[in-house]
Design an enzyme around this catalytic site. Structure first.
Site, PDB file in Angstrom:
ATOM      1  N   ASP A   7       0.860  -1.203   0.000  1.00  0.00           N
ATOM      2  CA  ASP A   7       0.000   0.000   0.000  1.00  0.00           C
ATOM      3  C   ASP A   7       0.888   1.242   0.000  1.00  0.00           C
ATOM      4  O   ASP A   7       2.076   1.180   0.318  1.00  0.00           O
ATOM      5  CB  ASP A   7      -0.940   0.038   1.209  1.00  0.00           C
ATOM      6  CG  ASP A   7      -1.912   1.232   1.146  1.00  0.00           C
ATOM      7  OD1 ASP A   7      -2.451   1.497   0.060  1.00  0.00           O
ATOM      8  OD2 ASP A   7      -2.093   1.921   2.152  1.00  0.00           O
ATOM      9  N   SER A   8       0.263   2.360  -0.349  1.00  0.00           N
ATOM     10  CA  SER A   8       0.980   3.635  -0.317  1.00  0.00           C
ATOM     11  C   SER A   8       1.296   4.050   1.121  1.00  0.00           C
ATOM     12  O   SER A   8       2.109   4.939   1.325  1.00  0.00           O
ATOM     13  CB  SER A   8       0.123   4.717  -0.963  1.00  0.00           C
ATOM     14  OG  SER A   8      -1.048   4.896  -0.191  1.00  0.00           O
ATOM     15  N   CYS A  70      -4.025  -1.342  -2.450  1.00  0.00           N
ATOM     16  CA  CYS A  70      -4.113   0.095  -2.691  1.00  0.00           C
ATOM     17  C   CYS A  70      -4.914   0.235  -3.987  1.00  0.00           C
ATOM     18  O   CYS A  70      -4.444  -0.151  -5.065  1.00  0.00           O
ATOM     19  CB  CYS A  70      -2.717   0.678  -2.872  1.00  0.00           C
ATOM     20  SG  CYS A  70      -2.707   2.428  -3.317  1.00  0.00           S
ATOM     21  N   GLU A 162      -3.170   9.481   7.501  1.00  0.00           N
ATOM     22  CA  GLU A 162      -1.719   9.262   7.647  1.00  0.00           C
ATOM     23  C   GLU A 162      -1.136  10.182   8.717  1.00  0.00           C
ATOM     24  O   GLU A 162      -0.220   9.813   9.432  1.00  0.00           O
ATOM     25  CB  GLU A 162      -1.003   9.503   6.304  1.00  0.00           C
ATOM     26  CG  GLU A 162      -1.282   8.445   5.254  1.00  0.00           C
ATOM     27  CD  GLU A 162      -0.505   7.134   5.465  1.00  0.00           C
ATOM     28  OE1 GLU A 162       0.611   7.174   6.014  1.00  0.00           O
ATOM     29  OE2 GLU A 162      -1.047   6.079   5.092  1.00  0.00           O
ATOM     30  N   CYS A 194     -11.068   2.718  -1.246  1.00  0.00           N
ATOM     31  CA  CYS A 194      -9.705   3.064  -0.833  1.00  0.00           C
ATOM     32  C   CYS A 194      -9.473   2.314   0.462  1.00  0.00           C
ATOM     33  O   CYS A 194     -10.334   2.340   1.356  1.00  0.00           O
ATOM     34  CB  CYS A 194      -9.582   4.567  -0.607  1.00  0.00           C
ATOM     35  SG  CYS A 194      -8.032   5.045   0.217  1.00  0.00           S
ATOM     36  N   HIS A 196      -7.706   2.868   2.908  1.00  0.00           N
ATOM     37  CA  HIS A 196      -7.653   3.673   4.138  1.00  0.00           C
ATOM     38  C   HIS A 196      -9.053   3.858   4.739  1.00  0.00           C
ATOM     39  O   HIS A 196      -9.178   4.088   5.937  1.00  0.00           O
ATOM     40  CB  HIS A 196      -7.081   5.073   3.853  1.00  0.00           C
ATOM     41  CG  HIS A 196      -5.582   5.129   3.725  1.00  0.00           C
ATOM     42  ND1 HIS A 196      -4.907   4.607   2.651  1.00  0.00           N
ATOM     43  CD2 HIS A 196      -4.628   5.665   4.537  1.00  0.00           C
ATOM     44  CE1 HIS A 196      -3.609   4.828   2.795  1.00  0.00           C
ATOM     45  NE2 HIS A 196      -3.411   5.460   3.932  1.00  0.00           N
TER      46      HIS A 196
HETATM   47  N1  DGL Z   1      -5.012   3.078   0.339  1.00  0.00           N
HETATM   48  C1  DGL Z   1      -4.840   3.707  -0.937  1.00  0.00           C
HETATM   49  C2  DGL Z   1      -6.004   3.312  -1.836  1.00  0.00           C
HETATM   50  O1  DGL Z   1      -6.611   2.273  -1.591  1.00  0.00           O
HETATM   51  C3  DGL Z   1      -4.644   5.173  -0.714  1.00  0.00           C
HETATM   52  C4  DGL Z   1      -4.055   5.862  -1.859  1.00  0.00           C
HETATM   53  C5  DGL Z   1      -3.323   7.130  -1.558  1.00  0.00           C
HETATM   54  O2  DGL Z   1      -2.190   7.036  -1.083  1.00  0.00           O
HETATM   55  O3  DGL Z   1      -3.861   8.204  -1.863  1.00  0.00           O
HETATM   56  O4  DGL Z   1      -6.333   3.972  -2.801  1.00  0.00           O
END
Ligand code: DGL
Length: 270
Positions: A7-8, A70, A162, A194, A196
């Site tokens: 993930d990011s 992600c 974050e 997403c 998150h």
């Molecule tokens: N968890 C990522 C997703 O599912 C977040 C992406 C981001 O870093 O903006 O899209």
């Protein structure tokens, strides 16, 4: 060897958590690109470069199978990676398909033509990059007809999560839901597109109202991974060590991850 989860940043932990509970015997290597989060406001080339760098690190750590937990990376980079980058002995899978299968009540591998499904009006909440890729609508069109999708780019939510600013994240969720409702007053279902956002699932559900069914990915992806590994057991290998990697500050990420996962997770530098 182990299964890789990419993930990011912290969002993929929602998938990792569900996957660890569903498959307690499987070692997982997590890669959070916290130094470069959020991806949702980056351009496609940038997302492709960052995603392939992270997935390469997971291959190096002995993962033959990597889940892009992600949506932004999956929406923007996965097809290109699968077409021209992933080595033939490795697999990289995204997180959209299990969600769409649940929404359209299809079984894995059901390749029959698209058909009418029960749900007609769907709200999609995702990052700006995921929304503009239209990947969700594209995948949905392979499986269902007659579904109206209204997508809301949820700028700022990933940054707030974050940063650990949950009050800001909650306010942003409310305002994004209101913005969506101005265009689609009564969606039957809402997709948290997403990884998150499951961390804010209660807030989404409250803002949307109890009669909207909220689909969130973690458990669906864990179930679909379990199913995949039953069919392809060789993709997991024999390793026993889980490992948590970050491109960000390991102490800070350890702290945040421990808070979100409610268990101690020691991150080290990727
Ligand atoms: N968890 C990522 C997703 O599912 C977040 C992406 C981001 O870093 O903006 O899209």
């Amino acid at each position: 060897m182990a299964v890789g989860i990419f993930d990011s940043g912290l969002g993929g932990l929602t998938v990792l958590d569900a996957a660890m509970k569903r498959l307690p015997e499987v070692p997982f290597v997590y890669y959070g690109d916290n130094a470069h989060t959020p991806y949702g406001v980056r351009d496609s080339e940038d997302i492709y470069e960052l995603t392939t760098a992270g997935v390469s690190r997971l291959f190096e750590a002995g993962c033959d199978l990597v889940i892009l937990a992600c949506n932004t990376a999956a929406a923007v980079a996965l097809r290109r990676m699968q077409e021209s980058w992933v080595p033939s002995d490795k697999r990289v899978l995204g997180v959209f398909v299990p969600l769409i299968e649940a929404l359209t009540e299809r079984q894995w591998g059901d390749n029959s033509p698209p058909r009418e499904v029960a749900v007609k009006e769907v709200a999609l909440f995702a990052t700006p990059a995921t929304v503009s890729s239209r990947a969700f609508q594209r995948e949905l069109a392979f499986r269902a007809i007659g579904v109206d999708v209204e997508a809301q780019p949820c700028g700022g939510v990933v940054d707030a999560i974050e940063d650990g600013d949950m009050i800001l994240a909650e306010a942003l969720v409310r305002s994004h839901v209101e913005a969506l409702q101005r265009r689609m007053a009564k969606p039957q279902a809402a997709i948290l597109g997403c990884t998150h956002y499951p961390l804010m699932e209660k807030e989404f559900q409250e803002a949307l109202g109890a009669d909207v069914k909220v689909y969130s990915q973690a458990n669906l992806v864990a179930e679909s991974l379990a199913d995949y590994l039953t069919r392809r057991p060789e993709m997991v290998g024999t390793g026993t060590e889980s490992l948590f990697l970050t491109t960000g500050d390991p102490a800070r990420v350890t702290n945040k991850a421990t808070q979100f996962m409610r268990r101690k997770m020691d991150f080290i530098s990727a």
